[in-house]
Design an enzyme around this catalytic site. Sequence first.
Site, PDB file in Angstrom:
ATOM      1  CB  CYS A  64      -0.947  -0.064   1.200  1.00  0.00           C
ATOM      2  SG  CYS A  64      -2.133   1.281   1.350  1.00  0.00           S
ATOM      3  CG  HIS A 100      -5.646  -1.311  -1.970  1.00  0.00           C
ATOM      4  ND1 HIS A 100      -4.618  -0.865  -2.762  1.00  0.00           N
ATOM      5  CD2 HIS A 100      -5.350  -0.927  -0.700  1.00  0.00           C
ATOM      6  CE1 HIS A 100      -3.733  -0.219  -2.016  1.00  0.00           C
ATOM      7  NE2 HIS A 100      -4.150  -0.250  -0.757  1.00  0.00           N
ATOM      8  CG  ASP A 129      -6.439  -1.094  -5.704  1.00  0.00           C
ATOM      9  OD1 ASP A 129      -7.160  -0.143  -5.334  1.00  0.00           O
ATOM     10  OD2 ASP A 129      -5.297  -1.297  -5.275  1.00  0.00           O
TER      11      ASP A 129
END
Length: 281
Positions: free
Chosen positions: A161, A250, A218
């Site tokens: 991330c 994600h 995502d």
Amino acid sequence: MTSNRHIDASRRDFLNSAVGVGFALAVQPIAASAILTDGDGLNAGAVEIPTGPAVMPGYMAKPSAAGGPLPVVLVVQEIFGVHEHIRDLCRRLAKSGYLAVAPELYFRQGDPSKVASIGELVSGLVSKVPDNQVMADLDATLTWASGHGGDVKHAAITGFCWGGRQVWLYAAHNPALKAGAAWYGRLQGEAGTNTPRQPLDIAAQLHAPVLGLYGGLDKGIPLESVDKMKAALRAAGKPSEIVVYPEADHGFNADYRPTYNAAAANDGWRRMLQWFKQHGV
């Protein structure tokens, strides 16, 4: 990832009720799929890393029976900081023979474990962390590793991330780095004081090959952005590679969250370890 075992129901209940077991407030509750990697055969725990005039906290794991300097993997946190999932990833890497170290890269700005919402975390901590500070702190972490059993001539970086974005940037920053693995890190965005360049801007400047691992579902990192990065890497003749998992969202490697996708996570982990070996780490 055979060294991991799934947390049973009683342990999961303990995690959910005792926030102090290491997961940040902003990621509660913890999903039943959370993985716990034991510390058997490892030297693992909190460390202190000198960086400039400050001392940066971190977490390190390495095989306890190692006979010589170990290849190093820098592990860069999600936006939630170095909580139990990131520490667990360090232990997983140590089980594969690495000295893995995760520095607390927000330590000057505050403690993400005490922040209860993602919005407050982003505005109060994450947005205040300059990229150049992160690069310097990662450099300092490698220097620390070299004095604690690490062979920094064989060093890689992985991140998730927020940390995935930093992987791309660090691969362009450190000419001695051997390889990187960026898990669903943002690729483009508006330039700011603390974030003057995005990965797409520095694709031609990568010193180390990066394996990018992305989810097709995502919404925060659209496939258009991923395709632009692929094109930029091809145009620059860089040996990096991007893999997209069509059914993954994600955070698909974050086993403590609802977006966890075991098939994509396991395949990505396998590819990452192969990538590191392929490139001399």
